[in-house]
Motif scaffolding. Structure first.
Motif, PDB file in Angstrom:
ATOM      1  N   ASN A   2       0.032  13.698  10.063  1.00 35.03           N
ATOM      2  CA  ASN A   2      -0.640  14.555  11.042  1.00 35.03           C
ATOM      3  C   ASN A   2       0.277  14.925  12.198  1.00 35.03           C
ATOM      4  OD1 ASN A   2      -2.875  14.260   9.462  1.00 35.03           O
ATOM      5  ND2 ASN A   2      -4.128  13.206  10.996  1.00 35.03           N
ATOM      6  N   HIS A   3       0.363  16.213  12.481  1.00 27.82           N
ATOM      7  CA  HIS A   3       1.152  16.745  13.601  1.00 27.82           C
ATOM      8  C   HIS A   3       2.618  16.324  13.522  1.00 27.82           C
ATOM      9  CE1 HIS A   3      -2.755  17.773  15.153  1.00 27.82           C
ATOM     10  NE2 HIS A   3      -3.090  16.498  15.265  1.00 27.82           N
ATOM     11  N   ASN A   4       3.069  15.931  12.321  1.00 24.63           N
ATOM     12  CA  ASN A   4       4.457  15.482  12.135  1.00 24.63           C
ATOM     13  C   ASN A   4       4.885  14.497  13.224  1.00 24.63           C
ATOM     14  OD1 ASN A   4       5.134  16.644   9.715  1.00 24.63           O
ATOM     15  ND2 ASN A   4       6.908  17.746  10.524  1.00 24.63           N
ATOM     16  N   THR A   5       4.015  13.536  13.478  1.00 22.52           N
ATOM     17  CA  THR A   5       4.250  12.595  14.577  1.00 22.52           C
ATOM     18  C   THR A   5       3.985  11.163  14.135  1.00 22.52           C
ATOM     19  OG1 THR A   5       3.666  14.227  16.264  1.00 22.52           O
ATOM     20  CG2 THR A   5       3.498  11.915  16.901  1.00 22.52           C
ATOM     21  N   LEU A   6       4.876  10.281  14.527  1.00 23.27           N
ATOM     22  CA  LEU A   6       4.699   8.843  14.363  1.00 23.27           C
ATOM     23  C   LEU A   6       4.495   8.233  15.744  1.00 23.27           C
ATOM     24  CD1 LEU A   6       4.970   6.214  12.532  1.00 23.27           C
ATOM     25  CD2 LEU A   6       7.370   6.192  13.279  1.00 23.27           C
ATOM     26  N   VAL A   7       3.573   7.290  15.855  1.00 21.91           N
ATOM     27  CA  VAL A   7       3.330   6.590  17.114  1.00 21.91           C
ATOM     28  C   VAL A   7       3.916   5.188  17.010  1.00 21.91           C
ATOM     29  CG1 VAL A   7       1.593   5.763  18.741  1.00 21.91           C
ATOM     30  CG2 VAL A   7       1.217   7.905  17.493  1.00 21.91           C
ATOM     31  N   ALA A   8       4.713   4.794  17.986  1.00 23.78           N
ATOM     32  CA  ALA A   8       5.300   3.453  18.002  1.00 23.78           C
ATOM     33  C   ALA A   8       5.386   2.977  19.448  1.00 23.78           C
ATOM     34  CB  ALA A   8       6.683   3.460  17.353  1.00 23.78           C
ATOM     35  N   THR A   9       5.721   1.720  19.628  1.00 22.62           N
ATOM     36  CA  THR A   9       5.775   1.161  20.983  1.00 22.62           C
ATOM     37  C   THR A   9       7.175   1.312  21.581  1.00 22.62           C
ATOM     38  OG1 THR A   9       6.474  -1.090  20.442  1.00 22.62           O
ATOM     39  CG2 THR A   9       4.117  -0.570  20.189  1.00 22.62           C
ATOM     40  N   HIS A  10       7.279   0.894  22.820  1.00 17.24           N
ATOM     41  CA  HIS A  10       8.572   0.948  23.504  1.00 17.24           C
ATOM     42  C   HIS A  10       9.588  -0.017  22.888  1.00 17.24           C
ATOM     43  CE1 HIS A  10       7.096   3.623  26.565  1.00 17.24           C
ATOM     44  NE2 HIS A  10       6.119   2.798  26.884  1.00 17.24           N
ATOM     45  N   MET A  11       9.131  -0.953  22.044  1.00 15.67           N
ATOM     46  CA  MET A  11      10.043  -1.894  21.406  1.00 15.67           C
ATOM     47  C   MET A  11      10.787  -1.276  20.226  1.00 15.67           C
ATOM     48  SD  MET A  11      10.031  -4.836  22.954  1.00 15.67           S
ATOM     49  CE  MET A  11      10.641  -6.000  21.736  1.00 15.67           C
ATOM     50  N   SER A  12      10.282  -0.202  19.660  1.00 13.35           N
ATOM     51  CA  SER A  12      10.942   0.385  18.497  1.00 13.35           C
ATOM     52  C   SER A  12      12.338   0.888  18.841  1.00 13.35           C
ATOM     53  CB  SER A  12      10.094   1.523  17.914  1.00 13.35           C
ATOM     54  OG  SER A  12       9.070   1.005  17.103  1.00 13.35           O
ATOM     55  N   ASN A  13      13.232   0.719  17.892  1.00  9.80           N
ATOM     56  CA  ASN A  13      14.642   0.981  18.124  1.00  9.80           C
ATOM     57  C   ASN A  13      14.921   2.454  18.400  1.00  9.80           C
ATOM     58  OD1 ASN A  13      17.672   1.374  17.111  1.00  9.80           O
ATOM     59  ND2 ASN A  13      17.360  -0.799  17.555  1.00  9.80           N
ATOM     60  N   LEU A  14      15.869   2.680  19.286  1.00 11.57           N
ATOM     61  CA  LEU A  14      16.292   4.040  19.610  1.00 11.57           C
ATOM     62  C   LEU A  14      16.826   4.763  18.376  1.00 11.57           C
ATOM     63  CD1 LEU A  14      16.684   6.069  21.939  1.00 11.57           C
ATOM     64  CD2 LEU A  14      18.934   5.043  22.342  1.00 11.57           C
ATOM     65  N   GLY A  15      17.400   4.000  17.448  1.00 13.39           N
ATOM     66  CA  GLY A  15      17.895   4.604  16.212  1.00 13.39           C
ATOM     67  C   GLY A  15      16.784   5.227  15.393  1.00 13.39           C
ATOM     68  N   LEU A  16      15.592   4.614  15.398  1.00 15.05           N
ATOM     69  CA  LEU A  16      14.447   5.186  14.699  1.00 15.05           C
ATOM     70  C   LEU A  16      14.089   6.540  15.289  1.00 15.05           C
ATOM     71  CD1 LEU A  16      11.959   5.109  12.808  1.00 15.05           C
ATOM     72  CD2 LEU A  16      10.768   3.823  14.603  1.00 15.05           C
ATOM     73  N   GLU A  17      14.037   6.614  16.599  1.00 15.86           N
ATOM     74  CA  GLU A  17      13.673   7.871  17.264  1.00 15.86           C
ATOM     75  C   GLU A  17      14.678   8.973  16.935  1.00 15.86           C
ATOM     76  OE1 GLU A  17      12.462   9.448  21.744  1.00 15.86           O
ATOM     77  OE2 GLU A  17      13.144   7.393  21.443  1.00 15.86           O
ATOM     78  N   ARG A  18      15.948   8.645  16.981  1.00 18.10           N
ATOM     79  CA  ARG A  18      16.976   9.646  16.687  1.00 18.10           C
ATOM     80  C   ARG A  18      16.875  10.121  15.233  1.00 18.10           C
ATOM     81  NH1 ARG A  18      22.078   6.441  19.549  1.00 18.10           N
ATOM     82  NH2 ARG A  18      21.559   6.962  21.724  1.00 18.10           N
ATOM     83  N   TYR A  19      16.645   9.189  14.317  1.00 20.93           N
ATOM     84  CA  TYR A  19      16.526   9.558  12.907  1.00 20.93           C
ATOM     85  C   TYR A  19      15.322  10.457  12.667  1.00 20.93           C
ATOM     86  CZ  TYR A  19      15.195   9.214   8.008  1.00 20.93           C
ATOM     87  OH  TYR A  19      14.805   9.527   6.735  1.00 20.93           O
ATOM     88  N   LEU A  20      14.173  10.091  13.197  1.00 21.38           N
ATOM     89  CA  LEU A  20      12.974  10.897  12.999  1.00 21.38           C
ATOM     90  C   LEU A  20      13.171  12.312  13.524  1.00 21.38           C
ATOM     91  CD1 LEU A  20      10.176   8.335  13.936  1.00 21.38           C
ATOM     92  CD2 LEU A  20      10.809   9.109  11.641  1.00 21.38           C
ATOM     93  N   ASN A  21      13.842  12.432  14.651  1.00 19.56           N
ATOM     94  CA  ASN A  21      14.080  13.757  15.218  1.00 19.56           C
ATOM     95  C   ASN A  21      14.906  14.629  14.272  1.00 19.56           C
ATOM     96  OD1 ASN A  21      14.363  12.638  18.712  1.00 19.56           O
ATOM     97  ND2 ASN A  21      12.576  13.037  17.432  1.00 19.56           N
ATOM     98  N   THR A  22      15.847  14.017  13.542  1.00 17.45           N
ATOM     99  CA  THR A  22      16.634  14.795  12.579  1.00 17.45           C
ATOM    100  C   THR A  22      15.775  15.254  11.402  1.00 17.45           C
ATOM    101  OG1 THR A  22      17.338  12.894  11.234  1.00 17.45           O
ATOM    102  CG2 THR A  22      18.705  13.453  13.153  1.00 17.45           C
ATOM    103  N   GLN A  23      14.652  14.590  11.187  1.00 19.40           N
ATOM    104  CA  GLN A  23      13.738  14.949  10.093  1.00 19.40           C
ATOM    105  C   GLN A  23      12.597  15.847  10.570  1.00 19.40           C
ATOM    106  OE1 GLN A  23      14.598  13.809   6.902  1.00 19.40           O
ATOM    107  NE2 GLN A  23      16.391  13.191   8.118  1.00 19.40           N
TER     108      GLN A  23
END
Length: 445
Positions: free
Chosen positions: A277-298
């Motif tokens: 939904n809405h091409n969005t994943l919800v995660a907490t502030h503990m999730s790794n910055l690498g995850l955020e960067r990877y998702l953005n590339t997708q």
């Protein structure tokens, strides 16, 4: 305003010590029963538990309190937390209760509540219940005392539902899977589900004795499962925690795969299928910055929340998102469940693994994590380290030093007397210096 009893995930503490006593559990149930017994007709509550010995004490005490408040009680016995959320809604319950301290040792226990929709209670509901607790006088007249029914089919209903979450085109035939149930709530349901779906299973942590829950096994201690994966040549290892609402995966080499890497696999898989939904994943502030960067590339957005799966779920419901989770392994998919469900998340991961044709070691390397360091620092109960100027100054200095290369997150645990000091930075020497410096400053108090 802070709450007296409720933390980030219900009420939790050492069994036999306030508030995890039989006396308090009776009072709590009567107060909660009063809050949820609104409107005409009979009101019902569904109660599940994990395998801790103290669960017997709390189950009976809560049952006494709810029946005294006029509620009919359905007792499920040992069953995963997500099953309680689902059965509360499907059985038209007014309330669901899970007796569990999740990943904590056996000497702890806790009480989690679910509303009639199967979701955990809001802050507003918890404040209201605490206000009722302060007033006393909860019991109803004898002619409206509730009845108790032991529901023996709850585990089977959950197994059958869990199986439906695996896509029909996918079978697990030919797969060898290590499943570690942490001697906890899923010790029957998880192995049975995987076996009925065709997998060859190597079960671990399936002999609870009341005291061995999470003891050297499960998602907090995956080393035993990793060894079993290597010894048996398994395709995958799945480790659950004591109440089976979180998952850690082990690839075919026995290497640990945390919640961030699992979410990367599931989110991209769902996005490709048009299901996210809405091409969005919800995660907490503990999730790794690498995850955020990877998702953005997708082309996937990452929404961050406060720590705790309840805050992830709140953001998901507010924004209409259907996937979220935590690095610790709580994976929430509201298409299937109202809270984290380790088994269902494992089935979704297995579906992605089968469809990819790759070994787990390839599928689970979606991104390179930014170096992350977490230090848990104990403090004396009653102290407030984060309110002290010396600690605030140390944190401000750390934030300044990491600002260009990473981030810093400091928080008080919602369940234990701990300050969690977490930092991320590509410069590991700087990261260690900042995190350990703050931690040592707290230790000197």
């Amino acid at each position: 305003m802070s709450k007296t009893y409720f933390g980030t995930d219900g009420i939790r503490g050492r069994a036999g010590h306030h508030p995890m006593t039989a006396e308090f559990a009776v009072r709590l149930a009567m107060a909660v029963g009063r809050y949820f017994s609104k409107g005409e007709g009979r009101h019902r509550v569904v109660i599940g538990k994990d395998t801790r010995r103290s669960g017997y004490m709390l189950e009976n005490a809560l049952t006494a309190g709810f029946t005294a408040a006029g509620m009919d009680v359905f007792v499920l016995g040992p069953i995963p937390t997500p099953a309680v959320g689902r059965l509360t809604h499907s059985m038209r319950g007014d309330l669901g209760v899970m007796i569990s301290a999740s990943h904590n040792p056996a000497h702890d226990n806790g009480i989690k509540f679910f509303g009639p929709d199967g979701f955990k209670l809001s802050d507003e509901a918890e404040y209201a219940i605490e206000a009722i607790l302060d007033t006393g006088g909860f019991a109803e007249p004898s002619d409206v005392i509730g009845r108790v029914t032991r529901l023996n089919g709850g585990q089977g209903r959950y197994v059958e539902y869990a199986k439906t979450t695996l896509p029909q085109r996918v079978r697990l035939d030919g797969m060898k899977i290590v499943i570690d149930c942490a001697n906890g709530a899923a010790y029957k349901t998880a192995p049975e589900t995987l076996w009925e779906l065709g997998a060859q299973i190597i079960p671990l942590g399936v002999n609870p004795n009341g005291y061995n829950i999470n003891d050297g096994c499960g998602s907090t201690h995956p080393e035993m499962a990793g060894k079993a994966v290597r010894e048996h040549g398994a395709d995958l290892g799945i480790c659950l925690d004591g109440d089976a609402d979180r998952i850690i995966v082990l690839d075919e080499t026995g290497t640990i795969v945390d919640g961030d890497q699992i979410m990367a696999v599931l989110a991209t898989n769902w996005a490709r299928a048009g299901r996210l939904n809405h091409n969005t994943l919800v995660a907490t502030h503990m999730s790794n910055l690498g995850l955020e960067r990877y998702l953005n590339t997708q082309g996937i957005d990452l929404r961050r929340t406060g720590i705790g799966d309840r805050y992830v779920v709140e953001e998901m419901r507010a924004g209409g998102f259907n996937m979220g989770g935590e690095q610790s392994g709580h994976i929430v998919m509201t298409d299937f469940a109202t809270t984290g469900d380790g088994l269902v998340a494992g089935l979704q991961f297995l579906a992605a693994l089968k469809e990819s044709g790759d070994p787990a070691s390839v599928l689970t390397r979606s991104f390179e994590p930014v170096p992350q360091l977490l230090e848990n620092v104990k403090f004396v109960a009653g102290m407030a380290p984060l309110e002290m100027p010396a600690i605030q100054d140390a944190i401000a200095d750390g934030e300044t030093r990491l600002a260009k290369n990473g981030r810093l997150l400091i928080r008080k645990s919602g369940t234990e007397p701990l300050i969690r000091v977490m930092g991320e930075c590509e410069d590991e020497a700087l990261l260690n210096e900042v995190v350990m410096g703050i931690a040592d400053k707290i230790r000197t108090l």
